[in-house]
Design a protein around this motif. Sequence first.
Motif, mmCIF file in Angstrom:
data_model
loop_
_atom_site.group_PDB
_atom_site.id
_atom_site.type_symbol
_atom_site.label_atom_id
_atom_site.label_comp_id
_atom_site.label_asym_id
_atom_site.label_seq_id
_atom_site.Cartn_x
_atom_site.Cartn_y
_atom_site.Cartn_z
ATOM 1 N N GLU A 1 -5.279 4.617 7.036
ATOM 2 C CA GLU A 1 -5.431 3.574 5.841
ATOM 3 C C GLU A 1 -4.399 4.081 4.741
ATOM 4 O O GLU A 1 -3.782 2.664 4.268
ATOM 5 C CB GLU A 1 -6.717 3.890 5.337
ATOM 6 C CG GLU A 1 -7.911 3.659 6.079
ATOM 7 C CD GLU A 1 -8.027 1.955 6.300
ATOM 8 O OE1 GLU A 1 -7.279 1.367 6.028
ATOM 9 O OE2 GLU A 1 -9.017 1.798 7.222
ATOM 10 N N ARG A 22 -0.489 -2.191 6.435
ATOM 11 C CA ARG A 22 -0.835 -2.709 5.328
ATOM 12 C C ARG A 22 -1.946 -1.555 4.687
ATOM 13 O O ARG A 22 -3.189 -1.603 5.159
ATOM 14 C CB ARG A 22 -1.962 -4.056 5.726
ATOM 15 C CG ARG A 22 -1.065 -5.076 6.390
ATOM 16 C CD ARG A 22 -0.170 -5.831 5.291
ATOM 17 N NE ARG A 22 0.696 -6.963 5.786
ATOM 18 C CZ ARG A 22 1.852 -7.298 5.159
ATOM 19 N NH1 ARG A 22 1.923 -6.908 4.010
ATOM 20 N NH2 ARG A 22 2.436 -8.183 5.606
ATOM 21 N N PRO A 23 -1.542 -0.844 3.832
ATOM 22 C CA PRO A 23 -2.556 0.181 3.430
ATOM 23 C C PRO A 23 -3.478 -0.111 2.450
ATOM 24 O O PRO A 23 -3.505 -1.323 1.973
ATOM 25 C CB PRO A 23 -1.383 0.889 2.389
ATOM 26 C CG PRO A 23 -0.070 0.602 2.691
ATOM 27 C CD PRO A 23 -0.136 -0.846 3.264
ATOM 28 N N ASP A 24 -4.646 0.528 2.541
ATOM 29 C CA ASP A 24 -5.923 0.381 1.788
ATOM 30 C C ASP A 24 -6.201 1.498 1.091
ATOM 31 O O ASP A 24 -6.891 2.500 1.587
ATOM 32 C CB ASP A 24 -6.917 0.113 2.680
ATOM 33 C CG ASP A 24 -8.316 -0.312 1.943
ATOM 34 O OD1 ASP A 24 -8.480 0.073 0.962
ATOM 35 O OD2 ASP A 24 -9.216 -0.920 2.715
ATOM 36 N N PRO A 25 -5.792 1.551 -0.008
ATOM 37 C CA PRO A 25 -5.681 3.035 -0.767
ATOM 38 C C PRO A 25 -7.158 3.497 -1.229
ATOM 39 O O PRO A 25 -7.561 4.625 -0.848
ATOM 40 C CB PRO A 25 -5.169 2.777 -2.299
ATOM 41 C CG PRO A 25 -4.230 1.654 -2.033
ATOM 42 C CD PRO A 25 -4.663 0.629 -0.906
ATOM 43 N N SER A 26 -8.140 2.405 -1.358
ATOM 44 C CA SER A 26 -9.483 2.803 -1.481
ATOM 45 C C SER A 26 -10.118 3.249 -0.451
ATOM 46 O O SER A 26 -11.222 4.323 -0.536
ATOM 47 C CB SER A 26 -10.115 1.624 -2.163
ATOM 48 O OG SER A 26 -11.514 1.852 -2.447
ATOM 49 N N ALA A 27 -9.794 2.883 0.699
ATOM 50 C CA ALA A 27 -10.377 3.195 2.119
ATOM 51 C C ALA A 27 -9.875 4.492 2.502
ATOM 52 O O ALA A 27 -10.685 5.549 2.910
ATOM 53 C CB ALA A 27 -10.162 2.284 3.045
ATOM 54 N N GLN A 39 -2.013 3.462 -4.443
ATOM 55 C CA GLN A 39 -1.246 3.962 -3.362
ATOM 56 C C GLN A 39 -0.869 5.571 -3.548
ATOM 57 O O GLN A 39 -1.178 6.241 -2.525
ATOM 58 C CB GLN A 39 0.001 3.260 -2.924
ATOM 59 C CG GLN A 39 0.587 3.608 -1.515
ATOM 60 C CD GLN A 39 -0.368 3.504 -0.405
ATOM 61 O OE1 GLN A 39 -1.128 2.639 -0.499
ATOM 62 N NE2 GLN A 39 0.080 4.158 0.639
#
Length: 290
Positions: A172, A177-182, A265
């Motif tokens: 993640e 496509r990074p998902d910082p929260s996840a 990020q």
Amino acid sequence: MTSKWRRLTDRLAGKTEPEPLWQEGVPDHLDVPIRDWLYEVLRTYDMAVPVAVRLKLPSKILKSRDPYAELATLEDSKNPMLRLEVIDAVLGCVEQALQGASWHHRQTAASYARQLEGILREGGVAFAVSEDGSGLERRMDETLHATYDKAVEAGASRVETAADHLRAAFSEAYGIRPDPSAAYSRAIKAVEAVANPLYLPNEAEPTLGKVRAHLDQGRHKYEMVIADRAGAPADIDAVVAMVSLLWHGQRDRHEGGPTSAPVTQEAAETAVHTAAILVHWISSGSIRRK
């Protein structure tokens, strides 16, 4: 791992610092090798339809005379990452299609993945093939990657879910496509997976926050395997500080508070590596009871 090769003029000039990695899309000098790799893999595994569907691409691609060639050369000036997304989707679709396949077929797919990684590494692209070959991830410093690998190995030896959460957090944080929260949430779960059973075995609803409180209030009960400057086992102040940093840094855990904020990020990447160190320490016995 990035290529250590240096062009002749750089070696003659004594240049040692690495060249900056290509951060977005596929550079022109890799256009042909990437095109050829994509075409061969798409055709070998008949992946035109799965890839086009996964990426929700226009139907004209599958209606063309050679969908494999269309996908292998697909570009979009408005989305420079599209070519990498196609590569990522191809890797993912092949990995999914070969689940349960024979050793020979999986080895062939692994060989294709290694070939691609060689192209990306030598070409100086900021994305690498993931360890399991199922997609692309942002290329990481070798030292940081070694820390991550050690943590996954240690986590798997103690609690398999810890390694799973750590791998997911890494994906993640460093995916296309990074998902910082996840990523941050998974990082916390990875630490909880090894810390909760060890420090809160009788707690009905264990959390990392409760682990932090347990260690903070019980500093006198634990010590590190590493020595302090006096030669005695070091205290666990560093552990408490790292757990506190990880726990308090997740500012999107609850909405509506005065300090609530989206996870950046940079914060997510820091959380993943902090979690990796904690998983490794806890799983390997670096923190022990006195």
